[in-house]
Design an enzyme around this catalytic site. Structure first.
Site, PDB file in Angstrom:
ATOM      1  CB  SER A  94      -1.094   0.034   1.597  1.00  0.00           C
ATOM      2  OG  SER A  94      -1.783   0.685   1.475  1.00  0.00           O
ATOM      3  CG  HIS A 119      -4.145  -1.918  -2.479  1.00  0.00           C
ATOM      4  ND1 HIS A 119      -5.216  -1.878  -1.235  1.00  0.00           N
ATOM      5  CD2 HIS A 119      -3.601  -1.331  -1.914  1.00  0.00           C
ATOM      6  CE1 HIS A 119      -4.482  -1.434   0.098  1.00  0.00           C
ATOM      7  NE2 HIS A 119      -3.530  -0.725  -0.229  1.00  0.00           N
ATOM      8  CG  ASP A 170      -5.785  -6.171  -1.943  1.00  0.00           C
ATOM      9  OD1 ASP A 170      -5.703  -4.745  -2.466  1.00  0.00           O
ATOM     10  OD2 ASP A 170      -6.018  -6.453  -0.813  1.00  0.00           O
TER      11      ASP A 170
END
Length: 192
Positions: A94, A119, A170
């Site tokens: 992330s 993501h 993801d």
């Protein structure tokens, strides 16, 4: 943790973190928060005040965290003129992956069994409030999504469309895939 350090002045007990900082090593581990971003900035400021041109090593193992804290760290990483080696060990996910990708070209290293995950931005804790508030929240997250795409495209050399497709889910990458995508520069077998 305390460690024993021997020097010409004798033996002393110092916190491990202080000893590592003296070796110009910073660890970005665990969740990224606004507080951890401020802590990171203080460490960088200290090291740059000691020697603005000497190499710094940043070790990343983080699931990511809040966007504001992550962008704070990203801006600091981008503003450093000193050589900054970045080492992904474990996971850069992330916001941590965006920070890692933003490192200096040729200095973004990843260990063989480490992973990267990118993501779209997420909303934490659910949405509530008036229709206008929910609409503004949606606009804000779409702005953050656009920014994420722009940053990753600029730092990886991928097109915006390629990044947009890559962050639609993801997207976990092993070390070699992270190099191929342009988030890392080289898979390395050691932290030196």
């Amino acid at each position: 943790m305390q460690i024993i350090v021997k020097s010409c002045h004798g033996i002393s007990v110092v916190p491990l973190e202080s000893r590592l900082l003296a070796d110009r090593k910073i660890y970005l581990q665990g969740e990224i928060t606004d507080a951890s971003a401020c802590d990171f900035e203080q460490k960088i400021d200290y090291l740059l005040s000691e020697d603005p041109e000497k190499e710094i090593n940043l070790y990343i193992n983080s699931p990511g965290g809040v966007v504001t804290g992550g962008l704070h760290i990203y801006d600091i990483v981008k503003s450093i003129n000193a050589p900054l080696n970045m080492w992904c060990r474990g996971m850069a996910a992330s916001m941590a992956a965006i920070i890692f990708a933003g490192g200096q070209n040729g200095r973004r290293f990843i260990l063989p069994h480490s992973k990267v995950m990118i993501h779209e931005p997420l909303i934490q804790g659910g949405i509530g409030g008036s229709a206008s508030s929910i609409h503004r929240t949606a606009e804000s997250i779409m702005e953050t999504r656009k920014l994420t795409i722009e940053l990753l495209a600029a730092d990886t050399g991928k097109s915006r469309l390629a990044v947009e497709k890559a962050i639609a889910f993801d997207n976990y990458m092993n070390a070699q895939e992270a190099v191929e995508f342009g988030i890392a520069d080289k898979v390395v077998g050691s932290l030196r």
